[in-house]
Write a protein that holds these residues in place. Structure first.
Motif, mmCIF file in Angstrom:
data_model
loop_
_atom_site.group_PDB
_atom_site.id
_atom_site.type_symbol
_atom_site.label_atom_id
_atom_site.label_comp_id
_atom_site.label_asym_id
_atom_site.label_seq_id
_atom_site.Cartn_x
_atom_site.Cartn_y
_atom_site.Cartn_z
ATOM 1 N N GLY A 154 -9.160 -15.927 0.145
ATOM 2 C CA GLY A 154 -7.716 -15.779 0.096
ATOM 3 C C GLY A 154 -7.324 -14.338 -0.148
ATOM 4 N N LYS A 155 -6.042 -14.118 -0.219
ATOM 5 C CA LYS A 155 -5.528 -12.766 -0.355
ATOM 6 C C LYS A 155 -4.567 -12.680 -1.522
ATOM 7 N N VAL A 156 -4.649 -11.600 -2.264
ATOM 8 C CA VAL A 156 -3.701 -11.351 -3.343
ATOM 9 C C VAL A 156 -2.424 -10.779 -2.726
ATOM 10 N N ALA A 157 -1.283 -11.327 -3.096
ATOM 11 C CA ALA A 157 -0.008 -10.798 -2.617
ATOM 12 C C ALA A 157 0.353 -9.581 -3.467
ATOM 13 N N ILE A 158 0.577 -8.455 -2.816
ATOM 14 C CA ILE A 158 0.890 -7.215 -3.530
ATOM 15 C C ILE A 158 2.300 -6.764 -3.183
ATOM 16 N N GLY A 159 3.112 -6.635 -4.212
ATOM 17 C CA GLY A 159 4.461 -6.110 -4.045
ATOM 18 C C GLY A 159 4.553 -4.687 -4.564
ATOM 19 N N VAL A 160 5.546 -3.959 -4.094
ATOM 20 C CA VAL A 160 5.782 -2.581 -4.533
ATOM 21 C C VAL A 160 7.279 -2.378 -4.703
ATOM 22 N N ALA A 161 7.651 -1.253 -5.245
ATOM 23 C CA ALA A 161 9.061 -0.943 -5.464
ATOM 24 C C ALA A 161 9.633 -0.176 -4.277
#
Length: 327
Positions: A154-161
């Motif tokens: 699976g994949k980690v969901a990565i958010g940014v600003a």
């Protein structure tokens, strides 16, 4: 305030996605604050958000409390947590350990932020510490790759600003978009914006970003602007100038109820303008308070998919049909 009402609605087209909904929470500082927070969590849980973000203090100052909150959200609620993680002041080795710990606890979403050094910290960064959110995104992807078997590929969901107005340390709004594009290239999946005070700022950001090649979702972050003191402080912290008309209206308010009415109205207008500009969702900065956030959502009437309203381990699971959330 009572939980939002749910209205049966026709299922959305297969070619469109429901509007995303998320909230920001922060770890409590004492037992009284913890009781207030958990009342808010239960109220917000009834709106079936897609995730809730949990903030992380400067240089990891409240790391243990944040991890405790993440654990409780995972084990005691139906909510999916998005863990804030800042990199300034931490080495790659230290951050690898923190990322691994979060993944071990079951976190599958991380908001990768540069962060600011806490007051009193040395002006010079520690040797080996990461300087930018882009570096943190790349580090998370490296940790993920090493743990792919544990994540079942699976994949980690990565958010940014993202910044609708110029970042206070940036030379220009064009530079801000270049930074956002760099974070996308490093592996970011989505962005959440800083608070904005003018309706056209979100649309302008998205237009600039798309022209530059940014393709990830850019989710507008909105805060119920119900407190003059909080709005003024937010302007100082972010370097974003609040609307003069909003400041004047809040200053003239006779009482807290009037301030709340004014602030909710302005917040709804900002959120609607962003949605009209094509925003894929709304992220609400709650300050661990649910009443104003629910009132904003009640007026927005977002189309939401039906989901279990309680934790799956509980004995009762609500029926799932497409709904309109008035929160």
């Amino acid at each position: 305030m009572s939980p939002p009402s749910l209205i049966q609605a026709t299922a959305p087209s297969v070619h469109s996605a429901p509007t995303a909904l998320s909230y920001e929470l922060f770890p409590p500082k004492n037992q009284a604050a913890e009781a207030t927070l958990w009342n808010t969590i239960r109220e917000l849980e009834s709106t079936n958000p897609d995730y809730v973000s949990v903030t992380y203090g400067a240089n990891g100052s409240n790391r243990d409390t944040a991890v405790q909150l993440l654990n409780r959200l995972l084990t005691e609620t139906s909510l999916l947590p998005l863990a804030h993680l800042t990199c300034v002041g931490n080495t790659a080795e230290e951050l690898e350990g923190i990322i691994s710990e979060l993944l071990d606890h079951g976190v599958r979403g991380i908001l990768a932020l540069r962060g600011d050094l806490p007051q009193g910290a040395p002006a010079e960064p520690r040797h080996g510490s990461l300087a930018y959110a882009q570096d943190l995104v790349e580090l998370i992807r490296r940790v993920e790759q090493r743990r792919s078997a544990l994540l079942c590929a699976g994949k980690v969901a990565i958010g940014v600003a993202a910044y609708p107005a110029r970042h206070p340390e940036s030379p220009s709004i064009e530079h801000d978009v270049e930074v956002l594009l760099a974070k996308q290239r490093s592996g970011a999946d989505f962005a959440i914006t800083q608070v904005f005070f003018h309706a056209d700022q979100y649309k302008d950001l998205v237009n600039r970003a798309r022209r530059a090649g940014v393709s990830i979702p850019i989710i507008p972050g909105v805060m119920p602007l119900t407190s003059l003191r909080r709005v003024q402080r937010l302007g100082v912290i972010t370097g974003v100038e609040p609307s003069t008309s909003l400041l004047d209206a809040l200053a003239r308010a006779d009482d807290a109820a009037e301030s709340r009415r004014i602030g909710v109205k302005v917040t709804v207008e900002l959120a609607r303008a962003a949605l009209d500009a094509g925003a894929p969702g709304i992220h609400l900065y709650t300050f661990n308070e649910h009443a104003a956030a629910l009132e904003v959502l009640d007026k927005l009437q977002l189309l939401r998919p039906g989901r279990p309203a309680v934790h799956p381990r509980a004995s009762t699971i609500a029926a799932g049909t497409s709904r309109l959330v008035r929160a």
